[in-house]
Design an enzyme around this catalytic site. Structure first.
Site, PDB file in Angstrom:
ATOM      1  N   TYR A   5     -11.850   2.294  -0.176  1.00 30.20           N
ATOM      2  CA  TYR A   5     -12.979   3.173   0.158  1.00 30.20           C
ATOM      3  C   TYR A   5     -12.922   4.495  -0.580  1.00 30.20           C
ATOM      4  O   TYR A   5     -13.819   5.330  -0.438  1.00 30.20           O
ATOM      5  CB  TYR A   5     -12.967   3.467   1.673  1.00 30.20           C
ATOM      6  CG  TYR A   5     -11.635   4.078   2.102  1.00 30.20           C
ATOM      7  CD1 TYR A   5     -10.596   3.274   2.557  1.00 30.20           C
ATOM      8  CD2 TYR A   5     -11.409   5.443   1.978  1.00 30.20           C
ATOM      9  CE1 TYR A   5      -9.367   3.826   2.891  1.00 30.20           C
ATOM     10  CE2 TYR A   5     -10.187   5.989   2.309  1.00 30.20           C
ATOM     11  CZ  TYR A   5      -9.172   5.178   2.763  1.00 30.20           C
ATOM     12  OH  TYR A   5      -7.950   5.733   3.073  1.00 30.20           O
ATOM     13  N   GLY A   6     -11.865   4.719  -1.351  1.00 27.96           N
ATOM     14  CA  GLY A   6     -11.657   6.047  -1.957  1.00 27.96           C
ATOM     15  C   GLY A   6     -11.456   5.942  -3.459  1.00 27.96           C
ATOM     16  O   GLY A   6     -12.250   5.316  -4.164  1.00 27.96           O
ATOM     17  N   THR A   7     -10.369   6.525  -3.920  1.00 28.90           N
ATOM     18  CA  THR A   7     -10.129   6.637  -5.362  1.00 28.90           C
ATOM     19  C   THR A   7      -9.708   5.323  -6.003  1.00 28.90           C
ATOM     20  O   THR A   7      -9.535   5.268  -7.219  1.00 28.90           O
ATOM     21  CB  THR A   7      -9.057   7.696  -5.634  1.00 28.90           C
ATOM     22  OG1 THR A   7      -7.845   7.295  -4.989  1.00 28.90           O
ATOM     23  CG2 THR A   7      -9.478   9.056  -5.111  1.00 28.90           C
ATOM     24  N   LEU A   8      -9.560   4.260  -5.209  1.00 30.14           N
ATOM     25  CA  LEU A   8      -9.258   2.944  -5.782  1.00 30.14           C
ATOM     26  C   LEU A   8     -10.525   2.144  -6.099  1.00 30.14           C
ATOM     27  O   LEU A   8     -10.444   1.054  -6.656  1.00 30.14           O
ATOM     28  CB  LEU A   8      -8.351   2.137  -4.834  1.00 30.14           C
ATOM     29  CG  LEU A   8      -6.877   2.564  -4.796  1.00 30.14           C
ATOM     30  CD1 LEU A   8      -6.137   1.856  -3.661  1.00 30.14           C
ATOM     31  CD2 LEU A   8      -6.183   2.258  -6.128  1.00 30.14           C
ATOM     32  N   GLU A  44      -0.120   5.086  -2.377  1.00 31.05           N
ATOM     33  CA  GLU A  44      -0.628   5.545  -1.080  1.00 31.05           C
ATOM     34  C   GLU A  44       0.492   6.056  -0.166  1.00 31.05           C
ATOM     35  O   GLU A  44       0.257   6.361   0.995  1.00 31.05           O
ATOM     36  CB  GLU A  44      -1.421   4.429  -0.393  1.00 31.05           C
ATOM     37  CG  GLU A  44      -2.566   3.848  -1.233  1.00 31.05           C
ATOM     38  CD  GLU A  44      -3.564   4.883  -1.744  1.00 31.05           C
ATOM     39  OE1 GLU A  44      -3.572   6.014  -1.224  1.00 31.05           O
ATOM     40  OE2 GLU A  44      -4.324   4.563  -2.672  1.00 31.05           O
TER      41      GLU A  44
END
Ligand code: PCA
Length: 141
Positions: A7-10, A78
């Site tokens: 949901y983010g920087t991935l 992470e």
């Protein structure tokens, strides 16, 4: 093979996608069944899904198939090895295209480790050029 909901920087085109997820099969846009707070926090403006279900929004992200041998590097990014890092847990997600919910891995962080929150909860994390990836932080500090 593992299903990982990011949901983010991935996400594709975001700072940590290519280094960690290059070439992995994209399985479409999905949304969490439960609500979670998705915020940015700390001086590096890290996007974070807080493990506080029932608050925030049903959150949009992208689903990928990840082979076992790609997970350790992602878990390390992470900070799953650190007490205050993310934890790779499972949650139910639903395809945007329609269909039944199913389980996938997602990186969640315990609420008491999410300090210095910089944004209100959002339903989708958008690209933020001011985010600083871990590998670049040494150059700034
Ligand atoms: N990367 C993971 C968790 C937070 C982040 O920036 C993701 O995109 O799902």
């Amino acid at each position: 093979m593992n299903l990982v909901f990011v949901y983010g920087t991935l996400k594709r085109g975001f700072q940590n996608h290519s280094p960690y997820m290059d070439g992995l099969p994209f399985k479409g846009r999905h949304r969490t069944v439960e609500m979670f707070p998705l915020v940015t926090f700390g001086e590096w403006l890290t996007p974070c899904l807080m493990n506080d279900p029932g608050k925030g929004h049903r959150v949009w992200g992208e689903l990928f198939e990840v082979p076992h041998d790609r997970l350790p590097a992602m878990d390390h990014l992470e900070e799953c090895h650190l007490p205050d890092g993310y934890r790779r847990l499972t949650t139910h997600i639903e395809p945007e295209a329609g269909g039944e919910p199913f389980e996938a891995f997602v990186y969640l962080r315990a609420p008491h480790f999410v300090v210095d929150i910089r944004s209100a909860p959002v339903e989708e994390y958008h690209f933020d050029a001011t985010y600083v990836a871990p590998a670049l932080r040494y150059a700034i500090r």
